[in-house]
Motif scaffolding. Structure first.
Motif, PDB file in Angstrom:
ATOM      1  N   ILE A 138       0.858  -1.201   0.000  1.00  0.00           N
ATOM      2  CA  ILE A 138       0.000   0.000   0.000  1.00  0.00           C
ATOM      3  C   ILE A 138       0.886   1.240   0.000  1.00  0.00           C
ATOM      4  CG2 ILE A 138      -1.814   1.251   1.236  1.00  0.00           C
ATOM      5  CD1 ILE A 138      -2.503  -1.578   2.530  1.00  0.00           C
ATOM      6  N   GLN A 139       0.689   2.052  -1.010  1.00  0.00           N
ATOM      7  CA  GLN A 139       1.492   3.279  -1.131  1.00  0.00           C
ATOM      8  C   GLN A 139       0.644   4.461  -0.679  1.00  0.00           C
ATOM      9  OE1 GLN A 139       3.847   3.920  -4.811  1.00  0.00           O
ATOM     10  NE2 GLN A 139       2.569   5.715  -5.104  1.00  0.00           N
ATOM     11  N   ILE A 140       1.212   5.262   0.183  1.00  0.00           N
ATOM     12  CA  ILE A 140       0.506   6.463   0.663  1.00  0.00           C
ATOM     13  C   ILE A 140       1.310   7.662   0.174  1.00  0.00           C
ATOM     14  CG2 ILE A 140      -0.373   7.660   2.698  1.00  0.00           C
ATOM     15  CD1 ILE A 140      -0.402   4.948   4.155  1.00  0.00           C
ATOM     16  N   ASP A 141       0.772   8.307  -0.853  1.00  0.00           N
ATOM     17  CA  ASP A 141       1.516   9.400  -1.511  1.00  0.00           C
ATOM     18  C   ASP A 141       1.552  10.649  -0.650  1.00  0.00           C
ATOM     19  OD1 ASP A 141       1.940   7.944  -3.889  1.00  0.00           O
ATOM     20  OD2 ASP A 141      -0.073   8.420  -4.585  1.00  0.00           O
ATOM     21  N   GLU A 142       2.708  11.226  -0.529  1.00  0.00           N
ATOM     22  CA  GLU A 142       2.811  12.501   0.184  1.00  0.00           C
ATOM     23  C   GLU A 142       3.624  13.535  -0.608  1.00  0.00           C
ATOM     24  OE1 GLU A 142       1.005  13.638   2.294  1.00  0.00           O
ATOM     25  OE2 GLU A 142       0.753  12.467   4.123  1.00  0.00           O
ATOM     26  N   PRO A 143       3.205  13.820  -1.867  1.00  0.00           N
ATOM     27  CA  PRO A 143       3.981  14.781  -2.656  1.00  0.00           C
ATOM     28  C   PRO A 143       3.969  16.198  -2.071  1.00  0.00           C
ATOM     29  CG  PRO A 143       1.945  14.207  -3.782  1.00  0.00           C
ATOM     30  CD  PRO A 143       2.080  13.262  -2.632  1.00  0.00           C
ATOM     31  N   ALA A 144       2.981  16.487  -1.205  1.00  0.00           N
ATOM     32  CA  ALA A 144       2.923  17.848  -0.660  1.00  0.00           C
ATOM     33  C   ALA A 144       3.515  17.930   0.749  1.00  0.00           C
ATOM     34  CB  ALA A 144       1.481  18.353  -0.648  1.00  0.00           C
ATOM     35  N   PHE A 145       4.183  16.874   1.163  1.00  0.00           N
ATOM     36  CA  PHE A 145       4.755  16.860   2.506  1.00  0.00           C
ATOM     37  C   PHE A 145       5.756  18.005   2.684  1.00  0.00           C
ATOM     38  CE2 PHE A 145       7.528  15.404   5.875  1.00  0.00           C
ATOM     39  CZ  PHE A 145       6.647  14.852   6.786  1.00  0.00           C
ATOM     40  N   ARG A 146       6.619  18.168   1.688  1.00  0.00           N
ATOM     41  CA  ARG A 146       7.638  19.226   1.751  1.00  0.00           C
ATOM     42  C   ARG A 146       7.016  20.603   1.549  1.00  0.00           C
ATOM     43  NH1 ARG A 146      10.497  22.923   1.764  1.00  0.00           N
ATOM     44  NH2 ARG A 146      12.745  23.058   1.502  1.00  0.00           N
ATOM     45  N   GLU A 147       6.032  20.646   0.672  1.00  0.00           N
ATOM     46  CA  GLU A 147       5.364  21.921   0.372  1.00  0.00           C
ATOM     47  C   GLU A 147       4.704  22.518   1.612  1.00  0.00           C
ATOM     48  OE1 GLU A 147       2.453  21.579  -2.889  1.00  0.00           O
ATOM     49  OE2 GLU A 147       1.064  22.604  -1.557  1.00  0.00           O
ATOM     50  N   GLY A 148       4.211  21.625   2.497  1.00  0.00           N
ATOM     51  CA  GLY A 148       3.524  22.104   3.690  1.00  0.00           C
ATOM     52  C   GLY A 148       4.467  22.656   4.749  1.00  0.00           C
TER      53      GLY A 148
END
Ligand SMILES: CN1c2c(nc(N)[nH]c2=O)NC[C@@H]1CNc1ccc(C(=O)N[C@@H](CCC(=O)N[C@@H](CCC(=O)N[C@@H](CCC(=O)O)C(=O)O)C(=O)O)C(=O)O)cc1
Ligand SMILES: N[C@@H](CCS)C(=O)O
Ligand SMILES: [Zn+2]
Length: 771
Positions: free
Chosen positions: A612-622
């Motif tokens: 199961i992949q949980i995408d966090e592309p906005a982790f750094r943006e936040g």
């Protein structure tokens, strides 16, 4: 008189006219003249709306065909070689679009002499927003000069149509701080060479008759690097001297000025704009520090969110400024450009009426600005109806029982530290997962999405129009999934995905299935170029009424013996890419989403999905813009990811994925997320982004992207094998995965099929070399 002003207006058009025009032009279905006619109409429309709303300082030059940072670079001749610019005269559309999107060998590009291999400029996040700008590629050899006074032209265009506008420039220091150099020099060193071009630009604007010019310096809200303060002093001295009759408004947004306040107030400008939505606490300091002969522009209307303004609270801030001596030099404004919000609530016909009353998009925000300016000058009674409505709607919102779900509160209160911890540490899990998954060395996977073709989008549009029923729609999606699974098996992908065909957008899709989220029909916001997002609105407590993805992942798994990977959008990204309520902390909203996702993760596991992949592309943006605020964000962001993911058994593998990010400053926190595998974007930067993981000795598995999916170019197996070889030199091969940089939704099958085939072969090559 208090001036009602605006800092920037959405460009995409109320019906996404710019998107349609750009994509038609790129597809060769319309001419340059057609595209420019749309632009002219959009600009005229924007002026008319702003004027009609009672705004007297209307921005001009804020429009851009693709991106304002790119167009600033082009206007000042900051154009790298190889993009067909002749060296004199303005850059043509072929050059601008090749810089933005990479050359595609079109007729216009061939005519301009742009090789089909010219790659796009790097694209990255505009501060902490979901807007992406193109990073200017500068060098000390560049001869900056004004090629094209786009600001004076935009001003003259307004005048020709009866409107005096306020041209907007991205300031020279922020421009340089947002750029990269090709030759290792520090961008700020180029300031002396750049300033004459800016000076010429300002002179042209003054000659065109403008009274004010807005100079955006958002970097002033950041922790400044060495030399930046001096650059601001030198830069603004030069700008002020260039056109002494022109009033410069220095605009800062997205944060408070904090330790840069003294610097900002010392610069020779006529006025200063500050963001009082993000940083209301700075008002008193600003009032103390800004000399009273300056204009003060107060950003009291939220340019980053969609909620109606508390007019009474905003007026109190304006009155404080008046009392401090700025009564005759006061501007009211949105906190930042309205680029980040949709056009108009009026277009929304299907929203819950009570929620709709609470919303204000760009057009409604402008009206609020004008009302506030009038309230300052004429007294609140002059706009009494508007204040009463503001009070009534805000009270109604506060009393809306639907905002709070006791069951959600109870679940949040019952979170224990164990819920944020996997049962065993990674080394133990890795053994259990290897036994279950039986993957080869260097397993190949993709990030989740396959092309969102016109066919896929048309299916959804037909479903929405009632031309296709739910059953028919699902049958079509199943057909697409079945084809994708068969093809992945054929070419030898070790961990297949179902392709995310059923998703309109990785955030909207989940939001649509969660309680607490609402959706607009026309609430589009530009993400980059012609690409838009319609962020959901989180207005109430979040929970998951039913499984969201299990049906599709389980179907895909039923078609193959290979371990199917399920993909979810992570809690931080869901929050970051939505318009969030402001009555409870972001941390709480994020926890609510994490709990909803935790249930989905558990259901996927129960349905037999082993990865199961949980995408966090906005982790750094936040990440907060100021260092001092980062630790607190990272604490809860990491905890929320762990809360969503830690529910699984040791032998279920958790992946995460991040893109559009620099990782150096947060690598320890990424490791603390404790995903078994992380895939990251690295191909674009030639593996540079991997360095942080290597230097840190990242403890779990990692898939450095070896295919830049932003480019239409199909990489060869050898090329990708080369990148992998570099990775195997530093990362133990047992912990290395093979994947593209990001999802493939924006690519076409004609690119994806050969590139995935090459990716599999690259892995095979490496495996052969390693035995
Ligand atoms: C990974 N990225 C994302 C970000 N933010 C998100 N919220 N989502 C992301 O994926 N931020 C960082 C990056 C930015 N990258 C992208 C990449 C691609 C897009 C994109 O393609 N956007 C689409 C809109 C997506 C969508 O919601 N599609 C819907 C609606 C489609 C539509 O326009 N329908 C028409 C009718 C069509 C018809 O045939 O009649 C309509 O409503 O009028 C869907 O597919 O159903 C875009 O078109 O720009 C964005 C960010
Ligand atoms: N799973 C998503 C991640 C994008 S960042 C995709 O593949 O499009
Ligand atoms: Zn991605």
């Amino acid at each position: 008189m208090t001036i009602a002003s605006n800092l920037g207006y959405p460009r995409i058009g109320p019906r996404r006219e710019l998107k349609t025009a750009l994509e038609a032009f790129w597809a060769g279905k319309s001419t340059e003249a057609d595209l420019l006619a749309t632009v002219t109409a959009l600009r005229a429309g924007a002026r008319a709306v702003q004027q009609g709303s009672g705004i007297s300082h209307i921005p001009s030059g804020d429009f851009a065909l693709y991106d304002h940072v790119l167009e600033t670079a082009c206007a000042f001749a900051a154009i790298p070689e190889g993009y067909g610019w002749s060296g004199h005269g303005p850059a043509g559309l072929a050059t601008i679009f090749a810089l933005a999107r990479g050359a595609r060998g079109t007729a216009a590009e061939r005519e301009a002499g742009i090789p089909g291999t010219a790659t796009a400029l790097e694209m990255t996040k505009w501060f902490d927003t979901n807007y992406h700008y193109l990073v200017p590629r500068l060098s000390a050899r560049m001869r900056f000069r004004l090629l094209h006074n786009r600001w004076a032209e935009a001003y003259a265009d307004g005048v020709a149509h009866g409107t005096r506008t306020r041209p907007v420039l991205l300031g020279p220091v922020s421009f340089l701080l947002l750029s990269k150099t090709e030759d290792g020099s520090r961008p700020l060193e180029l300031l002396p060479a750049l300033l004459p071009a800016y000076a010429e630009g300002l002179r042209g604007i003054a000659e065109a008759g403008a009274a004010w010019v807005q100079i955006d310096e958002p970097c002033l809200v950041m922790d400044l690097p060495p030399g930046a303060a001096e650059a601001y002093r030198t830069g603004f001295r030069a700008l002020a001297d260039a056109a002494p009759g022109l009033n410069l408004l220095l605009t800062t947004y997205f944060e408070g000025l904090r330790d840069n306040l003294a610097l900002a107030t010392s610069l020779p400008v006529a006025g200063l704009h500050v963001d009082l939505v993000r940083a209301p606490w700075q008002l008193d300091d600003v009032l103390d520090a800004l000399p009273k002969d300056r204009w003060l522009s107060l950003g009291v209307v939220d340019g980053r969110n969609v909620w109606r303004t508390d007019l009474r609270r905003a007026l109190a801030q304006l009155r404080a400024a008046e009392a401090a001596g700025f009564g005759r030099r006061l501007m009211v404004a949105p906190s930042c450009s309205l680029l980040h919000v949709p056009h108009s609530v009026a277009m929304e016909t299907t929203l819950d009426p009570a929620l709709k009353r609470r919303l204000a998009f760009a057009n409604e925000k402008l009206k609020e600005v004008a009302i506030l300016a009038r309230a300052v000058d004429e007294g609140e009674q002059a706009v009494a109806a508007a204040f009463e409505e503001s009070d009534r709607v805000l009270a109604e919102a506060r009393q809306d029982a639907r905002l709070h779900d006791p069951a959600v509160a109870a679940r949040l209160a019952a979170i224990t530290p164990e819920m944020e911890r996997r049962a065993s540490a990674y080394p133990v899990r890795a053994i259990a997962q290897a036994a279950r998954l039986r993957l080869p060395k260097l397993p190949v996977t993709s990030i989740g999405s396959f092309p969102q073709t016109t066919e896929v989008r048309a299916l959804r549009a037909r479903l929405a129009r009632g031309e296709l029923d739910q059953e028919g729609y699902e049958a079509e999606i199943e057909r697409l999934i079945a084809d994708a699974v068969r093809w992945q098996e054929e070419i030898g992908v070790d961990v297949p995905v179902h392709g995310e065909f059923e998703r309109n957008d990785m955030v909207k899709y989940f939001g649509e299935q969660l309680s607490g989220f609402a959706f607009t029909k026309h609430g589009w916001v530009q993400s980059y170029g012609s690409r838009c997002v319609a962020p959901p609105i989180i207005w109430a407590d979040v929970s998951r009424p039913a499984p969201m993805t299990v049906r599709w992942s389980a179907y895909a798994q039923s078609l193959t013996d290979r371990p199917m990977k399920g993909m979810l959008t992570g809690p931080v990204t869901m929050l970051q890419w939505s318009f969030a309520r402001t009555d409870i902390p972001r941390e709480t909203i994020c926890r609510q989403i994490a709990l909803a996702l935790r249930d989905e993760v558990a259901d996927l596991e129960a349905a037999g999905i082993p990865i199961i992949q949980i995408d966090e592309p906005a982790f750094r943006e936040g990440l907060p813009l100021r260092m001092a605020d980062r630790a607190d964000y990272l604490r809860w962001a990491v905890a929320c990811f762990r809360l969503a993911s830690s529910v699984v058994r040791d032998d279920t593998q958790i992946h995460t994925h991040m893109c559009y990010s620099e990782f150096n400053d947060i690598i320890a926190d990424i490791a603390a997320m404790d995903a078994d595998v992380i895939s990251i974007e690295t191909a674009r930067s030639n593996m540079e982004l991997l360095e942080a993981f290597l230097d840190f000795n990242y403890p779990n598995e990692i898939g450095p992207g070896v295919w830049d999916i932003h480019s239409p170019r199909v990489p060869t197996a050898e090329e990708m094998a080369g990148l992998l070889r570099r990775a195997t030199n530093r990362i133990p091969v047992e912990r290395l995965w093979v994947n593209p940089d990001c999802g493939l939704k924006t690519r076409s099958w004609s690119e994806v099929k050969p590139a995935m085939f090459n990716l599999v072969n690259a892995a095979r090559k490496l495996r052969a070399e390693l035995t």
